[in-house]
Design a protein around this motif. Structure first.
Motif, PDB file in Angstrom:
ATOM      1  N   ARG A 295      12.635  -4.773 -15.525  1.00  0.00           N
ATOM      2  CA  ARG A 295      13.864  -4.019 -15.742  1.00  0.00           C
ATOM      3  C   ARG A 295      15.052  -4.541 -14.943  1.00  0.00           C
ATOM      4  N   TRP A 296      14.797  -5.090 -13.760  1.00  0.00           N
ATOM      5  CA  TRP A 296      15.867  -5.628 -12.912  1.00  0.00           C
ATOM      6  C   TRP A 296      15.447  -7.027 -12.447  1.00  0.00           C
ATOM      7  N   PRO A 297      15.458  -8.006 -13.339  1.00  0.00           N
ATOM      8  CA  PRO A 297      14.847  -9.312 -13.046  1.00  0.00           C
ATOM      9  C   PRO A 297      15.502 -10.097 -11.918  1.00  0.00           C
ATOM     10  N   ASP A 298      16.763  -9.812 -11.602  1.00  0.00           N
ATOM     11  CA  ASP A 298      17.443 -10.603 -10.583  1.00  0.00           C
ATOM     12  C   ASP A 298      17.436  -9.959  -9.199  1.00  0.00           C
ATOM     13  N   LEU A 299      16.814  -8.791  -9.060  1.00  0.00           N
ATOM     14  CA  LEU A 299      16.779  -8.115  -7.766  1.00  0.00           C
ATOM     15  C   LEU A 299      15.787  -8.822  -6.842  1.00  0.00           C
TER      16      LEU A 299
ATOM     17  N   ARG B 148       0.840  -1.195   0.000  1.00  0.00           N
ATOM     18  CA  ARG B 148       0.000   0.000   0.000  1.00  0.00           C
ATOM     19  C   ARG B 148       0.875   1.245   0.000  1.00  0.00           C
ATOM     20  N   LEU B 149       0.969   1.863  -1.161  1.00  0.00           N
ATOM     21  CA  LEU B 149       1.762   3.074  -1.325  1.00  0.00           C
ATOM     22  C   LEU B 149       0.908   4.140  -2.001  1.00  0.00           C
ATOM     23  N   PRO B 150       1.176   5.408  -1.746  1.00  0.00           N
ATOM     24  CA  PRO B 150       0.450   6.457  -2.465  1.00  0.00           C
ATOM     25  C   PRO B 150       0.859   6.474  -3.930  1.00  0.00           C
ATOM     26  N   GLY B 151      -0.086   6.749  -4.805  1.00  0.00           N
ATOM     27  CA  GLY B 151       0.228   6.732  -6.237  1.00  0.00           C
ATOM     28  C   GLY B 151       0.362   5.300  -6.722  1.00  0.00           C
ATOM     29  N   MET B 152       1.493   4.974  -7.304  1.00  0.00           N
ATOM     30  CA  MET B 152       1.747   3.625  -7.803  1.00  0.00           C
ATOM     31  C   MET B 152       1.863   2.644  -6.638  1.00  0.00           C
ATOM     32  N   ASP B 153       1.035   1.588  -6.626  1.00  0.00           N
ATOM     33  CA  ASP B 153       1.108   0.659  -5.498  1.00  0.00           C
ATOM     34  C   ASP B 153       2.280  -0.312  -5.658  1.00  0.00           C
ATOM     35  N   GLY B 154       2.541  -1.056  -4.575  1.00  0.00           N
ATOM     36  CA  GLY B 154       3.707  -1.932  -4.557  1.00  0.00           C
ATOM     37  C   GLY B 154       3.666  -3.032  -5.590  1.00  0.00           C
ATOM     38  N   VAL B 155       2.468  -3.513  -5.926  1.00  0.00           N
ATOM     39  CA  VAL B 155       2.365  -4.580  -6.927  1.00  0.00           C
ATOM     40  C   VAL B 155       2.835  -4.081  -8.283  1.00  0.00           C
ATOM     41  N   GLU B 156       2.419  -2.880  -8.667  1.00  0.00           N
ATOM     42  CA  GLU B 156       2.860  -2.329  -9.947  1.00  0.00           C
ATOM     43  C   GLU B 156       4.357  -2.019  -9.928  1.00  0.00           C
ATOM     44  N   VAL B 157       4.857  -1.531  -8.805  1.00  0.00           N
ATOM     45  CA  VAL B 157       6.303  -1.309  -8.685  1.00  0.00           C
ATOM     46  C   VAL B 157       7.054  -2.615  -8.898  1.00  0.00           C
ATOM     47  N   CYS B 158       6.578  -3.672  -8.241  1.00  0.00           N
ATOM     48  CA  CYS B 158       7.229  -4.976  -8.368  1.00  0.00           C
ATOM     49  C   CYS B 158       7.199  -5.457  -9.811  1.00  0.00           C
ATOM     50  N   ARG B 159       6.077  -5.268 -10.481  1.00  0.00           N
ATOM     51  CA  ARG B 159       5.958  -5.682 -11.878  1.00  0.00           C
ATOM     52  C   ARG B 159       6.993  -4.963 -12.755  1.00  0.00           C
ATOM     53  N   GLN B 160       7.151  -3.671 -12.545  1.00  0.00           N
ATOM     54  CA  GLN B 160       8.131  -2.923 -13.337  1.00  0.00           C
ATOM     55  C   GLN B 160       9.565  -3.290 -12.976  1.00  0.00           C
ATOM     56  N   VAL B 161       9.799  -3.550 -11.691  1.00  0.00           N
ATOM     57  CA  VAL B 161      11.138  -3.989 -11.271  1.00  0.00           C
ATOM     58  C   VAL B 161      11.501  -5.295 -11.950  1.00  0.00           C
TER      59      VAL B 161
END
Length: 228
Positions: free
Chosen positions: A71-75, A55-68
């Motif tokens: 772009r950074w698949p091994d993190l 639960r984050l303001p704006g972009m939620d954590g699930v969408e952040v994780c999806r983009q990570v």
């Protein structure tokens, strides 16, 4: 200097406690409040681990994780969630999270999860390639293919499939899988492993790979290779 942990948490009191606790354990912690800040920071920072609130303001954590993951698949990604229903946990796992922890949690458990993820990310495979018919896993490049077709696996899905393929026809208990793939010995009665097994089965079937992950009732799972 060791690579830092990137903490994404908008609850200031919670973030301050986590940061203090982790720094007292010897970790370096970078802290941001939003998903947008996290993605911007990742352009210049190479963290060892991402600890990400859902639960984050704006972009939620699930969408952040999806983009990570794109772009950074091994993190390695550990998600923190106050949402206690299966649907939201599954959303995070499908987005590519390696593990999740439900709030409220004991700091000692958070520390154990972080240590397990960091240990896992540092392990070096002893074999370069795993093959079963058209299915090939390159353990160094961390790629999976079925014939000429690439398989899109999250880091945790890749580790789970690799571990099962390294022990063909062997019934492996749930706790052993958690210990070797997740790096901890507890399950807490969640459906985490079942979710990942269902993902792998679906992806292998859709790619046309003939190997099969069998359920061993009362024990765990077994990989049945397509070739002798």
């Amino acid at each position: 200097m060791p690579r830092p942990i990137l903490l994404v948490e908008d609850e200031i009191a919670m973030a301050a406690l986590l940061r203090q606790g982790l720094e007292e354990e010897g970790y370096t912690v970078e802290w941001v409040l939003t998903g947008e800040e996290a993605l911007a920071r990742l352009e210049h920072l190479e963290p060892a681990l991402l600890v990400l609130d859902v639960r984050l303001p704006g972009m939620d954590g699930v969408e952040v994780c999806r983009q990570v993951r794109q772009r950074w698949p091994d993190l390695p990604v550990l998600m923190l969630t106050a949402l206690d229903d299966v649907e939201n946990r599954v959303r995070g796992l499908r987005a590519g999270a390696d593990d999740y922890l439900s709030k409220p949690f004991a700091f000692e458990e958070l520390l154990a999860r972080i240590e397990a993820l960091l240990r896992r990310s540092k392990r070096q495979p002893t074999r370069h390639l795993l093959r079963d018919g058209p299915l090939t896993l390159d353990l160094n490049a961390r790629t999976a293919t079925c014939g000429e077709r690439p398989l899109s696996l999250t880091p945790r899905e890749f580790d789970l499939l690799a571990y099962l393929m390294q022990h063909p026809r062997r019934a492996i208990s749930r706790l052993q899988i958690y210990r070797e793939v997740w790096g901890h010995d507890f399950d807490h009665g969640t459906s985490l492993l079942e979710v990942y097994i269902s993902y792998l089965r679906r992806k292998l079937q859709e790619a046309g790979c003939p190997g099969y992950i069998a359920t061993v009732r009362g024990v765990g799972y077994r990989y049945e290779p397509a070739e002798g």
